[in-house]
Design a protein around this motif. Structure first.
Motif, PDB file in Angstrom:
ATOM      1  N   GLU A  25       0.830  -1.212   0.000  1.00 28.71           N
ATOM      2  CA  GLU A  25       0.000   0.000   0.000  1.00 28.71           C
ATOM      3  C   GLU A  25       0.858   1.253   0.000  1.00 28.71           C
ATOM      4  OE1 GLU A  25      -2.833   2.697   2.859  1.00 28.71           O
ATOM      5  OE2 GLU A  25      -2.384   0.652   3.501  1.00 28.71           O
ATOM      6  N   ARG A  26       1.887   1.275   0.839  1.00 26.30           N
ATOM      7  CA  ARG A  26       2.751   2.453   0.942  1.00 26.30           C
ATOM      8  C   ARG A  26       3.465   2.711  -0.381  1.00 26.30           C
ATOM      9  NH1 ARG A  26       4.554   1.134   5.386  1.00 26.30           N
ATOM     10  NH2 ARG A  26       3.071   2.480   6.483  1.00 26.30           N
ATOM     11  N   VAL A  98      -7.575  -3.695   1.952  1.00 28.64           N
ATOM     12  CA  VAL A  98      -7.544  -3.326   0.528  1.00 28.64           C
ATOM     13  C   VAL A  98      -8.435  -2.113   0.269  1.00 28.64           C
ATOM     14  CG1 VAL A  98      -8.217  -4.067  -1.794  1.00 28.64           C
ATOM     15  CG2 VAL A  98      -6.916  -5.612  -0.318  1.00 28.64           C
ATOM     16  N   ALA A 101      -6.968   1.013   1.812  1.00 25.99           N
ATOM     17  CA  ALA A 101      -5.770   1.424   1.073  1.00 25.99           C
ATOM     18  C   ALA A 101      -6.151   2.144  -0.214  1.00 25.99           C
ATOM     19  CB  ALA A 101      -4.899   0.211   0.770  1.00 25.99           C
ATOM     20  N   THR A 219      -2.300   3.632   7.330  1.00 22.84           N
ATOM     21  CA  THR A 219      -3.668   4.040   6.995  1.00 22.84           C
ATOM     22  C   THR A 219      -4.690   3.420   7.938  1.00 22.84           C
ATOM     23  OG1 THR A 219      -3.091   4.303   4.662  1.00 22.84           O
ATOM     24  CG2 THR A 219      -5.427   4.026   5.176  1.00 22.84           C
TER      25      THR A 219
END
Length: 623
Positions: A25-26, A98, A101, A219
């Motif tokens: 994600e990052r 998910v 993100a 997040t």
């Protein structure tokens, strides 16, 4: 041994899955916003992953606790139904990670902040989402979410949900020990450390580039934190007693003087500025403000060289409330603390940013841990150029349980300012007058027989440190071009035993001095009633810098400014004027304390106070 190996393998693979999801994600976030994130070079981008680790560990611990319990219980219970529960939980966790993100990536450009509690409001009105989202966001995002969830769930069943752990006979007490130790370690991971200040969003902040800070901020952890902390109280104005138009009109009248004029007390327009926030300093520590002699003798000496404001009142009761009030000019509100609310930062004005834009070089010094109250994240968002806290001092530096002793923090700032470009704006926040008051005996100790003696002696020590600081500062070449402002971040219980709701409890010192102060104002005082929230506008007016962004601040040095000082209480507002003061409860529509003699004046001030808080809280909600 065989089952133990399978057990460790299963736990390790599950934990790695969580960290892999955070990593992906990052990376995706940095890739989508590569233009902004790459502005400071690859070194800063790579540093994002290191600074993200603490919050990633905390977030992983929250997700991991249920799988850990379920997998451990398979030593003593049938694994089939336990695995079904675990698989169901994991599928939900994957979908949640998910979706959050993707939501963070898609919404960041519009929101300019991380995904937060506001998303739940939008989900309550899906029609608005359909009307405002683009076709790519709806179709592309939907297909991407389905594909990612399906792919990750497939990999989970193929690689992570194995090997099978078989039940072991008579392994009950061993399982209990594993559970106890494991849950304890997981809770330490959630908290971020075993003792001291728990982990906060500030742990991820490291860069002047805000998008890199937001990339480092986990997040899911942030969404959970903001939802629990602000989800309800950031939705509704709890203090409505009149129309919004009336509340705004009355409040604006309070901040509109009869004449826009000013008494100018500086001998130059762009002096260096050193702002010293004094932790927990009540006016009762200062003889000139009604305190007992002997507590702060060095402060008394400095008064002869400066301009003392005798009727300044704190609006809040905590350090983060005081600092944000004076740096952003935004008053404290009941229940919430704005430094904890990351989503509001971008809308706050900043005295550091304004001064930076006018050629100043800013810095902030603190002998404690700036993650306290999320101060690091707040100060970085407020554009302070250089931050120094306890981690930046040699480990051999003398310190108490909470912080490095004030004299060493003062010395560090003086050392750094020798090489600082001018004009500079340097802020120092003292810490030794905070409990547990374990200060050195430098400057001596008082031996009064009062309950508050540890606090009094800590202030006596900080006063000594102030005296040493100014003795050295006066020898610096930049001293004659510098304005020093000493002001408390909030007050404290003292030997005078003020009631929590009395104006006297909120009374604090503020002293302006230094070579930049005109000679005719040295050794004088201003008796005008005011609030520490008035500091930003008052200072910027002296510098001839536009301060219109600080709409909750007054110019104390305008003779026509209206005199009032609000302060918060648990669920209402305190109000101080030259005619009296009260502390008002919204819950009971009554006063905890009231000193007004004239009932007509009291009713008018009650209207003013209620309008002020209603409009303030609505402004807070709208930020």
């Amino acid at each position: 041994m065989k089952e133990g190996s399978r057990y460790l393998t299963r736990l390790t693979k599950y934990a790695l899955l969580l960290f892999a999801l955070f990593f992906i994600e990052r990376t995706a976030f940095l890739a989508v916003y590569h233009a902004q994130s790459a502005a400071d070079g690859w070194g800063e981008i790579l540093a994002t992953y290191g600074h993200a680790l603490h919050l990633d560990i905390s977030a992983a611990a929250y997700f991991f606790i249920i799988p850990f319990i379920i997998i451990t219980l398979q030593f003593i219970l049938p694994n089939k139904w336990l695995d079904r529960i675990l698989h169901g939980y994991t599928i939900l966790a994957i979908i949640f990670i998910v979706l959050t993100a993707l939501g963070n990536i898609f919404l960041y450009e519009e929101w300019c902040t991380k995904l937060n509690y506001r998303i739940w409001y939008y989900l309550k009105k899906p029609v608005e989402i359909l009307r405002t989202a683009t076709a790519f966001q709806l179709i592309g995002g939907g297909l991407m979410a389905i594909a990612l969830c399906a792919g990750i769930i497939y990999l989970y069943f193929k690689w992570i949900a194995k090997p099978v752990i078989n039940k072991i006979k008579k392994f009950y007490w061993q399982t209990g020990i594993i559970l106890a130790v494991g849950i304890f370690l997981i809770f330490v991971g959630m908290r971020g450390k075993l003792t001291g200040i728990p982990i906060s969003q500030s742990s991820a902040y490291f860069s002047k580039n805000q998008i890199l800070n937001d990339a480092a901020l986990n997040t899911q952890w942030h969404l959970m934190k903001s939802t629990l902390r602000f989800g309800k109280s950031n939705r509704t104005n709890l203090y409505v007693t009149m129309s919004a138009e009336n509340a705004k009109r009355i409040t604006q009248e309070l901040f509109t003087p009869e004449k826009d004029t000013c008494i100018y007390i500086l001998n130059q327009q762009r002096p260096n500025i050193v702002l010293i926030f004094m932790e927990s300093w009540s006016a009762d520590l200062v003889e000139s403000l009604g305190g007992e002699a002997g507590i702060s003798p060095y402060f008394k000496q400095l008064e002869a060289e400066g301009l003392l404001f005798t009727q300044v009142y704190a609006a809040g009761r905590r350090s983060q409330e005081g600092l944000s009030s004076m740096i952003s000019g935004f008053p404290p509100i009941p229940v919430n603390t704005i430094t904890d609310n990351f989503e509001k930062y971008h809308a706050l004005p900043s005295i550091a940013k304004v001064l930076n834009d006018n050629g100043y070089h800013s810095s902030f010094y603190f002998g404690g841990d700036l993650t306290y109250g999320n101060l690091r994240a707040y100060l970085m968002s407020m554009a302070y150029g250089h931050l120094v806290d306890e981690e930046d001092f040699p480990r051999s530096t003398p310190h108490g349980k909470l912080s490095i002793y004030d004299e060493h923090t003062f010395a560090r700032q003086l050392k750094d300012l020798q090489h600082e470009k001018t004009p500079f704006f340097s802020t120092l926040f003292t810490a030794s007058t905070h409990s547990p008051y374990d200060v050195p005996s430098s400057g001596g100790k008082l031996d009064w027989e009062i309950e508050q003696l540890p606090y009094i002696n800590s202030a006596h020590y900080t006063d000594y440190a102030l005296g040493q600081y100014f003795a050295k500062a006066k020898k610096e070449g930049w001293y004659d071009n510098t304005l020093f402002i000493l002001v408390a971040d909030h007050s404290h219980e003292t030997y005078k035993m003020w009631d929590y709701h009395e104006a006297g409890y909120q009374h604090i010192p503020m002293l302006w001095l230094g070579g930049a102060l005109k000679k005719e104002f040295k050794g004088t005082h201003i008796d005008k009633l005011c609030s520490y929230v008035d500091l930003p506008l008052t200072l910027l007016a002296q510098l001839g810098i536009d301060a219109s962004a600080f709409q909750w601040s007054n110019n104390i040095l305008n003779p026509y400014t209206k005199q009032f000082a609000p302060f918060l209480n648990q669920i209402g507002i305190g109000w101080i004027t030259p005619h009296g003061s009260f502390s008002y409860s919204y819950e009971k529509d009554t006063y905890w304390k009231c000193t007004f003699d004239d009932t007509t004046v009291l009713e008018q001030e009650k209207v003013n106070a209620r309008a002020y808080l209603q409009h303030l809280y609505q402004t807070y909600l709208d930020l």
